[in-house]
Scaffold this motif. Structure first.
Motif, short mmCIF file in Angstrom:
data_model
loop_
_atom_site.label_atom_id
_atom_site.label_comp_id
_atom_site.label_asym_id
_atom_site.label_seq_id
_atom_site.Cartn_x
_atom_site.Cartn_y
_atom_site.Cartn_z
N MET A 1 0.88 -1.25 0.02
CA MET A 1 0.08 -0.01 0.18
C MET A 1 0.90 1.29 0.09
N LEU A 326 -9.14 8.79 4.12
CA LEU A 326 -8.85 7.51 4.36
C LEU A 326 -9.00 6.97 2.77
N HIS A 327 -9.70 7.32 2.01
CA HIS A 327 -9.92 6.82 0.71
C HIS A 327 -8.48 7.15 -0.04
N MET A 330 -5.49 5.14 0.87
CA MET A 330 -5.55 3.73 0.52
C MET A 330 -5.27 3.73 -1.20
N ARG A 331 -5.53 5.01 -1.89
CA ARG A 331 -5.05 5.09 -3.10
C ARG A 331 -3.69 5.66 -3.32
N ILE A 396 -22.94 7.55 -1.60
CA ILE A 396 -23.38 6.91 -0.26
C ILE A 396 -23.66 7.80 0.86
N CYS B 13 -18.82 4.98 10.85
CA CYS B 13 -17.91 5.79 9.95
C CYS B 13 -16.90 6.79 10.83
N PRO B 14 -15.74 6.95 10.90
CA PRO B 14 -14.79 5.94 9.73
C PRO B 14 -14.17 4.64 10.29
N LEU B 17 -13.70 1.43 8.25
CA LEU B 17 -12.54 1.56 6.93
C LEU B 17 -11.17 1.57 7.63
N VAL B 18 -11.25 2.28 8.59
CA VAL B 18 -9.86 2.33 9.36
C VAL B 18 -9.61 1.24 9.85
N ARG B 21 -8.43 -0.99 6.72
CA ARG B 21 -7.34 -0.49 6.11
C ARG B 21 -6.13 -1.20 6.95
N ALA B 41 -23.15 2.60 5.93
CA ALA B 41 -22.46 3.27 4.65
C ALA B 41 -21.24 2.43 4.43
N LYS B 44 -21.02 -0.14 1.68
CA LYS B 44 -20.69 0.31 0.51
C LYS B 44 -19.26 0.91 0.31
N GLU B 45 -18.92 1.57 1.39
CA GLU B 45 -17.59 2.19 1.25
C GLU B 45 -16.63 1.19 1.09
N MET B 48 -15.89 -0.19 -2.04
CA MET B 48 -15.35 1.04 -3.09
C MET B 48 -13.82 1.06 -2.91
N ALA B 49 -13.50 1.09 -1.86
CA ALA B 49 -11.93 1.43 -1.35
C ALA B 49 -11.18 0.10 -1.90
N ALA B 52 -10.70 0.25 -5.79
CA ALA B 52 -9.76 1.10 -6.16
C ALA B 52 -8.38 0.87 -5.83
N LEU B 53 -8.19 -0.12 -4.82
CA LEU B 53 -6.84 -0.58 -4.72
C LEU B 53 -6.48 -1.81 -5.37
N MET B 55 -7.66 -4.83 -5.25
CA MET B 55 -7.78 -5.94 -4.48
C MET B 55 -9.07 -6.81 -5.06
#
Lengths: 402, 73
Positions: A1, A326-327, A330-331, A396, B13-14, B17-18, B21, B41, B44-45, B48-49, B52-53, B55
């Motif tokens: 990452m 955060l997003h 990750m990018r 979302i 949130c968040p 996702l944290v 990650r 949320a 869906k989130e 999405m991540a 983008a990664l 994976m």
């Protein structure tokens, strides 16, 4: 990452430049003695010359002499010394005068003026001064982040000792008109301190043009090491030493000198040039243009042109700043936000609130700050990523926009 | 290859996702990361991540408001 990571948080900390490290290394392995007097041993004399030379480089940049520069651990300490040191010196002098019945009618002055969007080093120092009994006036700023010079003029009273207004803002990059502010302070006979952490070497600041009594600067924002900063103190400025110890730094700050830091700071200054500042400015404007044009419902925080060349700060409506960070992380992009949960204070950015934004505007704000090692390609890449991330998050979003 | 299980039920949130990650960062290539949570949320989130990664999103299931997301690192 973490392969191909693009770091865009240069206002918080910068990557050390290898050439800075190279200079510093000599002070760890070759000349590591403390500075000594002429009658001391050779390595100490050489250390003193090295320290003196670093001090001179900083002094030259500000247009002053090296007798007016003291090294500190960074801008936070510099601003603490500037504010507390002058106020304590003033209070002590007045007390002495009163005790000796020299001037009994004269009340002890106790008024300080600053702005509501200062960085924590000045903001929280001012708040702690309030607890010590000083009266502090926090000037409001306009929607771009500027203080009103007329407001300042009207706020200065017979009780005012010092005014502390930053040069450039840490979050939105807005650059204050120090020349006008300095002239007002000089006319009114009050001291003027400025926190120039985010503008030093990126924007011109010369004490012969701008009347300032105290300037806080730091190495960590210009690819120098962390843990070293300096304070410019105009000759004759009353200042009480409050870090007691030895007689270092003209007997104004005790403690063994951080010579590797000082040398690194000086080298970092020498490595910044106008070409680089212009390059940062071009990248900044390209990034701002792309985001504002390509992402709907965005607000630029701070003034479009009167801002530091390295600062971009944008609010994305209907999205949380920490979701974006955060997003983006990750990018492969490291950015910062004025949103509450991201900060260690758990409060939304006082700067965005200060320029008239509501908490939502602070929560959706993202700060991207550029440095020497960023490229134009990275600006395009982060603009692309931002457009996608924000679009996805809005789909979302519980905050309203679909 | 190992299987990492993350429980973020009740977190909003968040945090989900944290935590996702964090798990994806410690996982080795090929590992399966399984995240269980309740925040709508995040359901869906996180995909999405993951997308983008680059994976692999193996599955997203939901039962009685509890979702389970499986990702291959």
């Amino acid at each position: 990452m973490l392969n191909n990571y693009t770091y865009l948080d240069n206002a918080s900390m910068t990557r050390l430049d290898e050439r800075v490290l190279e200079e510093m290394q000599k002070c760890f392995f070759e000349n590591y003695a403390i500075p000594t007097s002429e009658s001391g041993y050779s390595m100490g004399i050489e250390s003193r010359e090295i320290l003196d030379n670093s001090r001179k480089i900083i002094a030259d940049t500000l247009g002053t002499s090296k007798q007016e520069i003291i090294f500190t651990s960074g801008n936070t300490e510099s601003s603490n010394i500037a504010l507390k040191g002058t106020l304590m010196a003033w209070t002590q002098r007045k007390k002495r005068e009163n005790e000796n019945n020299l001037n009994t009618e004269d009340k002890i002055k106790n008024h300080v003026i600053t702005s509501s969007i200062e960085d924590f080093s000045v903001l929280n120092t001012s708040k702690s001064l309030e607890k010590l009994g000083f009266q502090v006036k926090f000037l409001d700023v306009d929607p771009d982040g500027f203080i009103d010079p007329e407001d300042l003029k009207n706020s200065i009273t017979n009780e005012t000792i010092i005014v502390s207004i930053q040069h450039a803002n840490q979050e939105i990059g807005t650059v204050q008109d120090l020349e006008t502010i300095g002239k007002i302070c000089k006319e009114k006979g009050v001291l003027f301190h400025t926190d120039a952490t985010h503008s030093f070497t990126r924007l011109p600041l010369n004490i012969n043009k701008t009347p300032v009594d105290l300037i806080s600067i730091s190495a960590h924002t210009i690819h120098g090491p962390a843990g070293i900063g300096a304070l410019y103190i105009r000759k004759g400025t009353p200042l009480l030493k409050w870090m007691d110890g030895g007689f270092q730094e003209f007997n104004l700050r005790g403690g063994t000198e951080n010579i590797p830091g000082a040398v690194g700071f000086a080298k970092a200054i020498q490595l910044v040039n106008e070409d680089e500042n212009q390059r940062l400015l071009k990248m900044r404007d390209h990034l701002i243009d792309r985001i504002l044009n390509e992402v709907p419902k965005t607000i630029l925080n701070g003034h479009p042109t009167n801002r530091t060349p390295q600062n971009v700060n944008i609010t994305f409506e209907y999205v949380e700043g920490e979701s974006i960070t955060l997003h983006l992380d990750m990018r492969g992009f490291g950015v910062s936000t004025g949103s509450a949960c991201f900060s260690r204070s758990l409060d939304p950015s006082h700067v965005i609130l200060g320029i008239g934004g509501n908490p939502e505007r602070a929560h959706g704000s993202v700060r991207l700050t550029l440095g020497r090692f960023n490229t134009m390609e990275e600006m395009d890449a982060v603009a692309d990523a931002l457009a996608q991330v924000v679009e996805n998050l809005r789909k979302i979003s519980p905050l309203g926009m679909k | 290859m190992s299987n990492l299980k993350i429980d973020v039920k009740g977190e909003t949130c968040p945090i989900p996702l944290v935590e996702a990650r964090k798990a994806l960062r410690t996982a080795s290539l090929g590992d399966i990361v399984e995240i269980t949570g309740t925040h709508p949320a995040s359901k869906k989130e996180i995909p999405m991540a993951v997308e983008a990664l680059g994976m692999e999103l193996i599955s997203v299931e939901e039962n009685d408001g509890i979702w389970k997301i499986k990702i291959k690192r």
